[in-house]
Write an enzyme that holds these catalytic residues in place. Structure first.
Site, mmCIF file in Angstrom:
data_model
loop_
_atom_site.group_PDB
_atom_site.id
_atom_site.type_symbol
_atom_site.label_atom_id
_atom_site.label_comp_id
_atom_site.label_asym_id
_atom_site.label_seq_id
_atom_site.Cartn_x
_atom_site.Cartn_y
_atom_site.Cartn_z
ATOM 1 N N CYS A 209 0.617 -1.277 0.077
ATOM 2 C CA CYS A 209 0.135 -0.021 -0.074
ATOM 3 C C CYS A 209 0.724 1.269 0.124
ATOM 4 O O CYS A 209 0.426 2.281 -0.510
ATOM 5 C CB CYS A 209 -1.079 0.074 1.376
ATOM 6 S SG CYS A 209 -0.334 -0.854 2.641
ATOM 7 N N ASN B 104 -8.070 -3.494 0.277
ATOM 8 C CA ASN B 104 -6.749 -3.869 0.669
ATOM 9 C C ASN B 104 -6.303 -4.854 -0.231
ATOM 10 O O ASN B 104 -5.099 -5.515 -0.380
ATOM 11 C CB ASN B 104 -6.569 -4.424 2.189
ATOM 12 C CG ASN B 104 -7.218 -3.758 2.934
ATOM 13 O OD1 ASN B 104 -8.137 -4.197 3.634
ATOM 14 N ND2 ASN B 104 -6.729 -2.524 3.341
ATOM 15 N N VAL B 111 -2.325 -8.232 -2.703
ATOM 16 C CA VAL B 111 -2.890 -7.946 -1.380
ATOM 17 C C VAL B 111 -1.862 -7.243 -0.613
ATOM 18 O O VAL B 111 -0.702 -7.535 -0.708
ATOM 19 C CB VAL B 111 -3.136 -9.550 -0.629
ATOM 20 C CG1 VAL B 111 -3.744 -9.527 0.453
ATOM 21 C CG2 VAL B 111 -3.767 -10.283 -2.069
ATOM 22 N N CYS B 112 -2.561 -6.521 0.368
ATOM 23 C CA CYS B 112 -1.883 -5.637 1.333
ATOM 24 C C CYS B 112 -1.944 -6.162 2.497
ATOM 25 O O CYS B 112 -2.968 -5.995 3.176
ATOM 26 C CB CYS B 112 -2.138 -4.192 1.325
ATOM 27 S SG CYS B 112 -0.951 -3.105 2.009
ATOM 28 N N LEU B 113 -1.197 -7.171 3.011
ATOM 29 C CA LEU B 113 -1.210 -7.666 4.120
ATOM 30 C C LEU B 113 0.292 -7.743 4.696
ATOM 31 O O LEU B 113 1.193 -8.307 4.151
ATOM 32 C CB LEU B 113 -1.645 -9.145 4.220
ATOM 33 C CG LEU B 113 -1.739 -9.775 5.296
ATOM 34 C CD1 LEU B 113 -3.134 -9.346 6.138
ATOM 35 C CD2 LEU B 113 -2.376 -11.539 5.091
#
Ligand SMILES: [Zn+2]
Lengths: 447, 183
Positions: A209, B104, B111-113
């Site tokens: 992100c 997300n 995937v933003c994890l």
């Protein structure tokens, strides 16, 4: 004592022709040793990049006559500053081939066979042919692969001592900018690469992100192009870091991204560095590390001096710092360890075998899963794999191992008792009683 | 070791490949560790795992998540896992194969994890990751956006986010983007 014919290298003679206080236990100085090194020792150099070029040159000048070099890369313009065996007209040619040719032109009598391919493309027989393997690599994956191959040849006697003729020594060099290391790996005696894999820092990974929303530096822009934009445009076609068109595409996308956010510093070489996780190489670091590796190779082979024990780090960032650390082997290492020897009757079923592990004093294993050469013989979970492997439980392990009299199997489960149980993996050396070979070796061990 | 090399070389010259059986590549440390993770999986009812290449090829697999609460109730989301030979030194590569309207997860399946990237540690395992993915569906968050628009809607208008998510799962457009049905 007859006057020795001086070799081209006086310094080498001083090491090989004279006895010394620091020599290893089996050192037999003399002309025969010098000639035997030429005749009988086969050295494999893995990698023909910055470090590999230095290694080939150093090993050839150290008196090794039979060298092979393996590398899958072709020469790029950006290599020329430090990979000194290559010239501008070599750009595009395989590194291994050009490096071999150049060293053979300069060092009389040396014979270097190049292999322009991936290390995984060679059969295991290829690797077993060499006396010693010297690594000049820049990736953990490649080191880990060679280490597993070399340690895979290792066999143990019934008293858990390594069987000498199965030991395949390795010398590993590595550099990153002004830092480097040289180490020796004598499987079964010194720690292998896997025993100390934690020495290699994990790659820095930025949150996706951050890349997508709030890039703050040039590396963020490059990783955005590499990880997010690439997928967006190319779908499932995977990015190939060794393809210069792919790299160029990522670079130009990164430049656009950087302009959008007003971030300076995106260059093509930084793009390569970030994407391949490579820190720019320094020629002198390669030379220093290679010299240490070549010397250790000579020491292991000839016994002319005690070997490094067992990991040398070099740091030339500020001033100069060299340190040798003796790392210890992980006795339970799945790659180089002996594993727990278990003797079995041929009739023992997988289920009975699993039950035995629970009572075995060295193991005390419950909830056991078992695999043999990659084949899952029994899995506790998930339910579908448990179901698929359940029918194996009633089959004799001997049959599941295709009637092989002795081999390694791998198990995992919960070890220990009561509330001190912890999950663990174990290597087991299975030997079946009454099958040819097993009885002989047991007698040899007891004689 | 020179004496040993000499003996071996002489033996080799005398009898080419006399020892018979060719050496076999052992399982890599990464494969063994993965096998341990897989054999210790303890998944919630909402998550299942499958191995498209069979039980002996565990390095790629798929995880299906069917959330039983929250915005994504009754949707079916498939993730592909690719495991590195140096696992767990390197985190698995995980992609969402179902196109999803999610703050997300972007439209290409990234995937933003945190535990998949900056916070990955070798002590973590496949079970941890699957739980992490499951939580993305029960608690999507607008603070780590990969789908910028979805994150903004979740932050500013949760009701609208809910209806957008429903529409996407049922198969339909949210803004300019079409989402195939996944219910
Ligand atoms: Zn080891």
């Amino acid at each position: 004592m007859a006057v020795s014919q001086p070799s081209k290298s006086r310094d080498l003679d001083r090491l090989l022709l004279r006895p010394g206080h620091l020599a290893g236990p089996n050192f037999e100085p003399g002309q025969e040793l010098r000639e035997d090194i030429k005749e009988y020792v086969k050295v494999l150099v893995v990698g023909a990049g910055g470090l590999g070029c230095e290694l080939l040159k150093d090993l050839a000048l150290t008196g090794f006559r039979n060298l092979d070099v393996i590398d899958m890369d072709r020469i790029e313009v950006t290599n020329l500053n430090r990979q000194f065996l290559f010239r501008l007209e070599d750009v595009g040619k395989p590194k291994a081939e050009v490096a071999a040719k150049r060293v053979m032109e300069r060092v009389n009598g040396v014979n270097i066979t190049p292999h322009f391919c991936r290390i995984e493309d060679k059969p295991l027989d290829f690797y077993s042919d060499f006396s010693i393997i010297v690594l000049g690599l820049d990736s953990i994956e490649a080191r880990s692969y060679i280490n597993e191959v070399a340690c895979g040849f290792l066999e143990y006697e019934s008293d858990d001592n390594p069987l000498e003729e199965t030991v395949k020594p390795m010398v590993d060099g590595g550099t990153e900018g002004f830092k480097g290391h040289a180490r020796i790996i004598i499987p079964g005696t010194t720690p292998c690469f896997e025993c100390t894999i934690w020495l290699f820092p994990s790659q820095v990974k930025f949150p996706l992100c951050t890349l997508a929303e709030t890039p703050r530096n040039a590396a963020h822009c490059i990783e955005y192009a590499h990880l997010i934009k690439w997928n967006e445009v190319h779908g499932r076609k995977s990015f190939d870091p060794d393809n210069s068109e792919d790299m160029q595409w990522v670079y130009s996308e990164a430049v656009q991204r950087a302009e959008l956010f007003g971030i300076p510093g995106v260059t093509y070489s930084l793009t390569q560095g970030v994407v391949k996780n490579i820190i720019p190489a320094i020629a002198s670091t390669n030379a220093i590390i290679s010299a240490a590796c070549a010397l250790e190779t000579l020491k292991i082979v000839s016994g002319c001096s005690k070997s490094l024990s067992n990991y040398l780090t070099y740091n030339g960032v500020e001033g100069l710092h060299i340190k040798v650390t003796e790392f210890v082997k992980d006795a339970d290492c799945l790659v180089c360890g002996p594993g727990v020897l278990i003797e079995l009757e041929k009739s023992v079923t997988l289920k009975k075998f699993i039950n035995q592990l629970e009572d075995h004093p060295c193991l005390l294993l419950t909830r056991v899963s078992v695999s043999y050469r990659g084949e899952k013989l029994y899995m506790q979970a998930p339910p579908e794999l448990e179901k698929e492997t359940r029918s194996n439980l009633d089959i004799p392990l001997f049959d599941l191992m295709n009637g092989v009299s002795r081999d390694i199997i791998n198990v995992n489960g919960m070890a220990g008792k009561g509330d001190k149980k912890q999950s663990c993996m174990r290597k087991l050396r299975i030997a079946f009683k009454g099958v040819d070979g097993v009885a002989d070796i047991d007698m040899a061990g007891g004689a | 070791m020179i004496r040993l090399f000499k003996v071996k070389e002489k033996q080799r010259e005398l009898a080419e490949s006399a020892n018979g059986k060719p050496p076999v590549k052992k399982q890599s440390a990464g494969e063994l560790r993965l096998q341990k993770d897989i054999s210790e999986l303890n998944l919630p009812k909402t998550c299942t795992i499958s191995f498209p290449n069979g039980k002996d090829e565990l390095m790629t697999f798929e995880v299906t998540i069917r959330p039983d609460e929250g915005y994504y109730l009754s949707g079916t989301f498939v993730f592909s896992f690719q495991i590195s030979p140096i696992y767990p030194h390197e985190a698995p590569k995980v992609k969402c194969r179902t196109k999803v309207y999610h703050p997300n997860i972007d439209l290409d399946g990234n995937v933003c994890l945190n535990i998949l990237r900056e916070d990955w540690k070798p002590v973590l395992n496949i079970n941890t990751i699957i739980y992490g993915l499951y939580h993305l569906f029960t608690e999507p968050n607008h603070e780590d956006p990969l789908n910028h628009d979805a994150a903004a809607v979740l932050r500013d208008n949760p009701k609208m986010f809910e209806s957008n998510a429903r529409r996407a799962m049922a198969g339909g457009y949210v803004g300019q983007t079409f989402f195939p049905r996944c219910i």
